[in-house]
Design a protein around this motif. Structure first.
Motif, PDB file in Angstrom:
ATOM      1  N   THR B 121       2.020  -2.913   5.952  1.00 12.07           N
ATOM      2  CA  THR B 121       2.424  -2.758   4.583  1.00 12.07           C
ATOM      3  C   THR B 121       4.003  -2.927   4.429  1.00 12.07           C
ATOM      4  O   THR B 121       4.531  -3.477   3.402  1.00 12.07           O
ATOM      5  CB  THR B 121       2.086  -1.347   4.020  1.00 12.07           C
ATOM      6  OG1 THR B 121       2.479  -0.717   5.067  1.00 12.07           O
ATOM      7  CG2 THR B 121       0.619  -1.328   3.672  1.00 12.07           C
ATOM      8  N   VAL B 129       5.582  -3.798   0.242  1.00 16.15           N
ATOM      9  CA  VAL B 129       4.741  -3.343  -0.679  1.00 16.15           C
ATOM     10  C   VAL B 129       5.700  -2.617  -1.756  1.00 16.15           C
ATOM     11  O   VAL B 129       5.353  -2.543  -2.817  1.00 16.15           O
ATOM     12  CB  VAL B 129       3.576  -2.898  -0.193  1.00 16.15           C
ATOM     13  CG1 VAL B 129       2.502  -3.834   0.241  1.00 16.15           C
ATOM     14  CG2 VAL B 129       3.788  -1.432   0.522  1.00 16.15           C
ATOM     15  N   ARG B 133       5.937  -3.315  -5.673  1.00 15.14           N
ATOM     16  CA  ARG B 133       5.443  -2.477  -6.562  1.00 15.14           C
ATOM     17  C   ARG B 133       6.419  -2.338  -7.701  1.00 15.14           C
ATOM     18  O   ARG B 133       6.348  -2.420  -9.017  1.00 15.14           O
ATOM     19  CB  ARG B 133       4.900  -1.120  -6.316  1.00 15.14           C
ATOM     20  CG  ARG B 133       4.061  -0.229  -7.102  1.00 15.14           C
ATOM     21  CD  ARG B 133       3.487   0.708  -6.174  1.00 15.14           C
ATOM     22  NE  ARG B 133       4.437   1.494  -5.461  1.00 15.14           N
ATOM     23  CZ  ARG B 133       5.238   2.509  -5.902  1.00 15.14           C
ATOM     24  NH1 ARG B 133       5.092   2.758  -7.135  1.00 15.14           N
ATOM     25  NH2 ARG B 133       5.957   3.012  -5.138  1.00 15.14           N
ATOM     26  N   ILE B 154      -1.060   1.715  -3.047  1.00 17.15           N
ATOM     27  CA  ILE B 154      -0.784   1.557  -1.498  1.00 17.15           C
ATOM     28  C   ILE B 154      -1.583   2.793  -1.107  1.00 17.15           C
ATOM     29  O   ILE B 154      -1.422   4.172  -1.378  1.00 17.15           O
ATOM     30  CB  ILE B 154       0.568   2.130  -1.236  1.00 17.15           C
ATOM     31  CG1 ILE B 154       1.429   0.872  -1.749  1.00 17.15           C
ATOM     32  CG2 ILE B 154       0.681   2.158   0.455  1.00 17.15           C
ATOM     33  CD1 ILE B 154       2.996   1.198  -1.811  1.00 17.15           C
ATOM     34  N   ARG B 157      -0.655   3.236   4.582  1.00 14.43           N
ATOM     35  CA  ARG B 157       0.373   2.309   5.157  1.00 14.43           C
ATOM     36  C   ARG B 157       0.116   1.863   6.638  1.00 14.43           C
ATOM     37  O   ARG B 157      -0.669   2.644   7.302  1.00 14.43           O
ATOM     38  CB  ARG B 157       1.862   3.104   5.049  1.00 14.43           C
ATOM     39  CG  ARG B 157       2.300   3.093   3.613  1.00 14.43           C
ATOM     40  CD  ARG B 157       3.571   3.918   3.930  1.00 14.43           C
ATOM     41  NE  ARG B 157       3.979   3.913   2.408  1.00 14.43           N
ATOM     42  CZ  ARG B 157       4.825   3.309   1.338  1.00 14.43           C
ATOM     43  NH1 ARG B 157       5.282   2.084   2.137  1.00 14.43           N
ATOM     44  NH2 ARG B 157       5.113   3.506   0.256  1.00 14.43           N
ATOM     45  N   VAL B 167      -4.005  -1.997   0.806  1.00 16.02           N
ATOM     46  CA  VAL B 167      -3.381  -1.683  -0.639  1.00 16.02           C
ATOM     47  C   VAL B 167      -4.433  -2.240  -1.540  1.00 16.02           C
ATOM     48  O   VAL B 167      -5.271  -3.098  -1.148  1.00 16.02           O
ATOM     49  CB  VAL B 167      -1.730  -2.379  -0.777  1.00 16.02           C
ATOM     50  CG1 VAL B 167      -0.803  -1.896   0.159  1.00 16.02           C
ATOM     51  CG2 VAL B 167      -2.064  -4.147  -0.572  1.00 16.02           C
TER      52      VAL B 167
END
Lengths: 100, 377
Positions: B121, B129, B133, B154, B157, B167
């Protein structure tokens, strides 16, 4: 002179992006690439490491196998506790001085 | 047999963009000489994984790869999309590598995409990520994409080298075309938000990152809030790591983001030097991330340097209207994106530098790329 500079700069930037330079690099495979195939025999037995090194030296814009990475890494970070530097972008914040 | 209408490229450079633009413009591409001079020729595992992902979400396409993987022929089909999809992104590149093409393809799919992605991630090469987001998804609203269908959750992780993150992404499909933006006012920074994360390390590390970053920001703006997201156990993946993603919000709703991560090197790099490198301390990481964000603010423009490529592609795809956007200094990736757009869509942007603010204004006419997949049904 500023307007003069601007008029001089703007075609340059367009040229930099779209100029002939770029079509040679990665556009339609050019003649040179086909020639490469025939002359490859000499290069064939060269150690791979050598070729790789010469590749690393050239800028990433010329490397056809450059890493696909959208993040942009700045060469070095400036010290943002420096007073002059702080003042230079002070007005980019809502807390800046807008009375000017 | 080469098709006359097939575009030819050489090298693995900008593989993602070429595949995405080929798919969206329904143009066949042939890519030759992929790492032909390298010790390990051909496509890398993450590129193969991207091909599998494209294969998963589309139909009536053909992908031909030669034995060594140095030559690829791709004839795009229809992007189908759909729910309940799953993809293992592997551990060679972060999930961020896959998200950017996936968002673009998802907008032009037949059905909205809901996909679960597994892998890393947060890493140093790709946008995290969190950045996606907090920033990338919000960018789409300037192009008329409703935010309701957009979601990135998420679940767990994963840091390099072993990953283990997961995710969940939802992308809506658009009805016809994207709206051409007139987006030049960057405004002033009104607040700074962010998320720090830690996987399989002490939760205290996050506080140390935030403390250091806030120390830098305090000279500029008081409204700084950085959330913490400590993951342990199975939701923390399989490798230790920590990092922070920061976003500067402006008065006009522009978002400038950066992220920084510390972890052990990924599987690709381990082979080259066996020694475990010295890792940056949380304090240094916080200062580094904060400095990067200020650097982005100083650059100006409505998006940060990471999102330039995506911005240009979206502008070129939008309805037959004039788009005008302003960015900071053009990045090498952004310039390459402009070239790729020119190859696929034969659209050239008019690029005007503004010497007063050191920004660049780009104007282009959209190509009115419509969501054909939705019409065919």
């Amino acid at each position: 002179w500023r307007e003069h500079m601007l008029s001089r700069q703007s075609p340059n930037l367009n040229q930099l992006v779209y100029g002939k330079h770029s079509t040679n690099l990665d556009g339609v495979a050019s003649e040179d690439n086909h020639d490469d195939d025939s002359s490859d025999d000499e290069e064939f037995f060269k150690p791979k490491g050598q070729k790789k090194q010469s590749k690393n030296e050239s800028s990433s814009l010329d490397d056809i196998d450059a890493e696909d990475c959208s993040k942009f890494f700045k060469a070095e970070l400036r010290d943002w506790s420096n007073e002059d530097l702080i003042n230079s972008i002070r007005d980019r914040f809502v807390t800046g001085n807008w009375s000017k | 047999m080469e098709q006359a209408n097939s575009l030819r490229f050489s090298g693995s450079r900008h593989f993602r963009q070429r595949m995405v633009l080929a798919t969206l413009t329904s143009k066949a591409v042939t890519i030759v000489d992929i790492r032909s001079g390298d010790a390990a020729p051909g496509l890398r595992p993450h590129e193969i994984s991207l091909l599998r992902l494209i294969d998963k979400i589309s139909d009536r396409h053909t992908i031909d790869l030669n034995e060594t993987g140095t030559k690829l022929r791709y004839r795009p089909g229809v992007i189908i999309g759909g729910k309940g999809l799953e993809h293992d992104c592997g551990v060679h590149r972060g999930i961020g590598y896959f998200l950017e093409p996936l968002i673009l393809l998802g907008l032009f799919a037949k059905a909205p995409i809901a996909i679960r992605l597994k892998g890393i991630t947060n890493d140093t090469k790709d946008p995290s990520v969190d950045t996606f987001r907090m920033t990338t998804l919000h960018m789409l609203k300037h192009f008329g994409v409703p935010l309701e269908g957009l979601e990135l959750k998420i679940d767990s992780r994963g840091s390099p080298p072993l990953g283990g993150g997961e995710v969940f992404l939802r992308v809506p499909n658009i009805n016809s075309t994207l709206k051409a933006p007139f987006w030049v006012d960057e405004g002033m920074v009104k607040r700074i938000r962010g998320v720090s994360f830690s996987t399989r390390v002490s939760a205290q590390i996050e506080n140390r990152i935030i403390y250091a970053a806030r120390g830098i920001f305090n000279r500029f703006i008081p409204d700084v809030h950085i959330f913490t997201d400590h993951r342990s156990g199975s939701s923390g993946g399989r490798s230790p790591g920590y990092g922070v993603s920061l976003v500067a919000e402006t008065t006009t709703g522009c978002l400038l983001s950066v992220d920084a991560t510390v972890s052990y090197p990924s599987v690709d790099e381990i082979n080259e030097d066996y020694e475990k490198p010295e890792l940056i301390s949380p304090e240094d990481l916080g200062v580094q991330a904060a400095s990067m964000l200020l650097e982005e603010v100083a650059q100006g423009g409505v998006v940060d340097s990471t999102h330039q490529g995506l911005l240009f592609i979206l502008c070129a795809l939008s309805s037959r209207d004039v788009s005008k956007v302003q960015v900071g200094q053009l990045t090498p990736y952004g310039i390459e994106t402009l070239r790729n757009i020119n190859h696929f869509l034969s659209t050239r942007f008019t690029i005007k530098p503004d010497p007063n603010s050191n920004t660049v204004t780009l104007i282009c006419t959209g190509n009115g790329v419509t969501n054909l997949a939705r019409k065919i049904s």
